[in-house]
Write a protein that holds these residues in place. Structure first.
Motif, short mmCIF file in Angstrom:
data_model
loop_
_atom_site.label_atom_id
_atom_site.label_comp_id
_atom_site.label_asym_id
_atom_site.label_seq_id
_atom_site.Cartn_x
_atom_site.Cartn_y
_atom_site.Cartn_z
N ILE A 5 5.13 -7.07 0.85
CA ILE A 5 3.98 -7.20 1.75
C ILE A 5 3.63 -5.80 2.22
CG2 ILE A 5 3.06 -8.24 3.85
CD1 ILE A 5 5.07 -10.52 3.50
N ILE A 6 2.44 -5.34 1.83
CA ILE A 6 1.98 -4.01 2.21
C ILE A 6 1.08 -4.20 3.43
CG2 ILE A 6 0.91 -1.86 1.41
CD1 ILE A 6 3.33 -2.91 -0.33
N GLY A 7 1.53 -3.73 4.58
CA GLY A 7 0.81 -3.97 5.83
C GLY A 7 1.53 -5.00 6.66
N VAL A 8 1.90 -4.61 7.88
CA VAL A 8 2.66 -5.52 8.76
C VAL A 8 1.91 -5.72 10.08
CG1 VAL A 8 4.89 -5.06 7.72
CG2 VAL A 8 4.11 -3.59 9.58
N GLY A 9 0.58 -5.84 9.97
CA GLY A 9 -0.25 -6.06 11.15
C GLY A 9 -0.45 -7.54 11.42
N ASN A 10 -1.68 -7.90 11.80
CA ASN A 10 -1.99 -9.27 12.23
C ASN A 10 -1.71 -10.31 11.16
OD1 ASN A 10 -3.11 -8.57 14.83
ND2 ASN A 10 -4.81 -7.67 13.69
N ILE A 11 -1.93 -9.96 9.90
CA ILE A 11 -1.72 -10.90 8.79
C ILE A 11 -0.33 -10.71 8.17
CG2 ILE A 11 -2.48 -11.50 6.44
CD1 ILE A 11 -4.30 -12.65 8.60
N ALA A 30 4.36 -0.21 5.30
CA ALA A 30 3.21 0.02 6.17
C ALA A 30 2.83 1.49 6.03
CB ALA A 30 3.55 -0.32 7.62
N LYS A 31 1.77 1.86 6.73
CA LYS A 31 1.40 3.28 6.72
C LYS A 31 2.53 4.07 7.38
CE LYS A 31 -2.54 6.16 7.57
NZ LYS A 31 -3.95 6.18 7.96
N ASP A 32 2.96 3.58 8.54
CA ASP A 32 4.10 4.16 9.25
C ASP A 32 5.32 3.30 8.91
OD1 ASP A 32 6.06 4.87 11.01
OD2 ASP A 32 4.72 5.02 12.74
N GLU A 33 6.23 3.84 8.13
CA GLU A 33 7.35 3.02 7.65
C GLU A 33 8.19 2.44 8.79
OE1 GLU A 33 9.24 4.71 4.12
OE2 GLU A 33 10.92 3.31 4.35
N ALA A 36 7.32 -1.13 9.47
CA ALA A 36 7.92 -2.06 8.50
C ALA A 36 9.41 -2.23 8.80
CB ALA A 36 7.70 -1.54 7.09
N GLN A 37 10.06 -1.15 9.16
CA GLN A 37 11.49 -1.22 9.47
C GLN A 37 11.75 -2.11 10.68
OE1 GLN A 37 12.37 2.92 9.65
NE2 GLN A 37 13.01 3.00 7.51
N ALA A 38 10.92 -1.97 11.70
CA ALA A 38 11.13 -2.76 12.92
C ALA A 38 11.00 -4.25 12.62
CB ALA A 38 10.11 -2.35 13.99
N LEU A 39 9.99 -4.61 11.82
CA LEU A 39 9.82 -6.03 11.50
C LEU A 39 10.96 -6.52 10.60
CD1 LEU A 39 8.09 -8.60 11.70
CD2 LEU A 39 6.82 -7.80 9.69
N ALA A 40 11.36 -5.71 9.63
CA ALA A 40 12.45 -6.12 8.74
C ALA A 40 13.72 -6.37 9.54
CB ALA A 40 12.68 -5.05 7.67
N ALA A 50 10.54 -0.53 2.95
CA ALA A 50 10.52 0.50 1.91
C ALA A 50 9.21 1.26 2.01
CB ALA A 50 10.65 -0.15 0.54
N SER A 51 9.10 2.33 1.23
CA SER A 51 7.81 3.01 1.11
C SER A 51 6.86 2.08 0.35
CB SER A 51 7.98 4.31 0.31
OG SER A 51 8.33 3.99 -1.03
N VAL A 52 5.57 2.38 0.41
CA VAL A 52 4.60 1.53 -0.30
C VAL A 52 4.94 1.49 -1.80
CG1 VAL A 52 2.17 1.31 -0.98
CG2 VAL A 52 2.77 1.95 1.37
N GLU A 53 5.22 2.63 -2.38
CA GLU A 53 5.49 2.68 -3.83
C GLU A 53 6.75 1.87 -4.17
OE1 GLU A 53 4.71 5.23 -2.01
OE2 GLU A 53 2.91 6.06 -2.94
N ASP A 54 7.81 2.04 -3.38
CA ASP A 54 9.05 1.32 -3.68
C ASP A 54 8.88 -0.18 -3.46
OD1 ASP A 54 10.25 3.67 -4.38
OD2 ASP A 54 11.41 3.88 -2.52
#
Ligand SMILES: NC(=O)c1ccc[n+]([C@@H]2O[C@H](COP(=O)([O-])OP(=O)(O)OC[C@H]3O[C@@H](n4cnc5c(N)ncnc54)[C@H](OP(=O)(O)O)[C@@H]3O)[C@@H](O)[C@H]2O)c1
Length: 220
Positions: A5-11, A30-33, A36-40, A50-54
């Motif tokens: 999932i790329i993007g961890v905002g409202n959706i 996310a743009k700011d990794e 993504a880490q906080a949500l994970a 992960a980074s977007v590419e990974d």
């Protein structure tokens, strides 16, 4: 199967939460990794950041829960990584003008799904899904009782359809296919008759979805 999932905002956030709740492993970017880490971390062992590419490289399915202009940038930049992936587009043709007002970013009659699909290589499996409800409804309506709410999707692709049906069910909704890429506009806002806004804000169950689709079919 892993879902990126790329993007961890409202959706992206409620979607990640629902999928993990349904037992699906997710990799978040996310743009700011750190986002993504906080949500994970909050979601536990089935989620990682992960980074977007990974994240794209590790996902069998890649959901681009970012704004349409960002999807366009990322799928061109990472086209090679998206070969053979199921690519899920929840975007609406919306953005912000210089005054911060929400505006339509594509000409009337052009869907964001058709734009995203046209930018993907032939090896990617395009699906339009996960953008048919407003973010609040998506967050709240998982595993609705007594009847699950429907999430509509559009694709021509059998592998894409199988993956999205599995993910929609895991997320606590019933899947309903509205057609192919040419029908993506029907589940986008503004203007789509099967988007929540086009259904007067209602969340429909399977019977109501069938009735809504049948009501628009031209008799043979
Ligand atoms: N909000 C709704 O009710 C709704 C309903 C239906 C469909 N949609 C569609 O869903 C999509 C996402 O909307 P949203 O409301 O969830 O947006 P949002 O809350 O603004 O979240 C956007 C996410 O995208 C990430 N992002 C931005 N640029 C990126 C980049 N270059 N690389 C990786 N990640 C990037 C942001 O990262 P950071 O966290 O680091 O900032 C953020 O996590 C849009 O296309 C929208 O049209 C939204």
């Amino acid at each position: 199967m892993t879902t990126a999932i790329i993007g961890v905002g409202n959706i992206g956030s409620p979607l990640a939460r629902h999928l993990v709740g349904g037992g699906e492993p997710v990799v978040l970017a996310a743009k700011d990794e750190a986002h993504a880490q906080a949500l994970a971390q909050e979601l536990g062992p089935l989620a990682r950041a992960a980074s977007v590419e990974d994240a794209i490289a590790d996902g069998d399915v890649v959901v681009f829960a970012v704004w349409l202009d960002t999807i366009k940038e990322l799928i061109v930049r990472d086209a090679r990584l998206l070969e053979d992936k199921v690519v899920v587009d929840p975007s609406n043709p919306l953005g912000f003008d210089e005054n911060g007002q929400l505006i339509r970013t594509l000409p009337e009659g052009q869907s964001s799904g058709s734009v995203v699909a046209s930018l993907l290589s032939a090896g990617a499996h395009f699906v339009k899904a996960f953008g048919t409800l407003d973010a609040d409804s998506l967050a709240r309506a998982t595993n609705r009782e007594p009847r699950r709410a429907v999430l509509f999707y559009a694709t021509e692709d059998d592998a894409g359809a199988a993956s999205i049906e599995r993910l929609i069910r895991a997320a606590g909704f019933d899947p309903f296919k509205v057609g192919g890429v040419a029908d993506a506009w029907r589940i986008e806002a503004p203007g789509g008759d099967l988007h929540q806004l086009g259904l007067n804000g209602e969340l429909v169950d399977l019977d109501q979805a069938r009735a809504a689709v049948a009501a628009t079919e031209v008799p043979a």
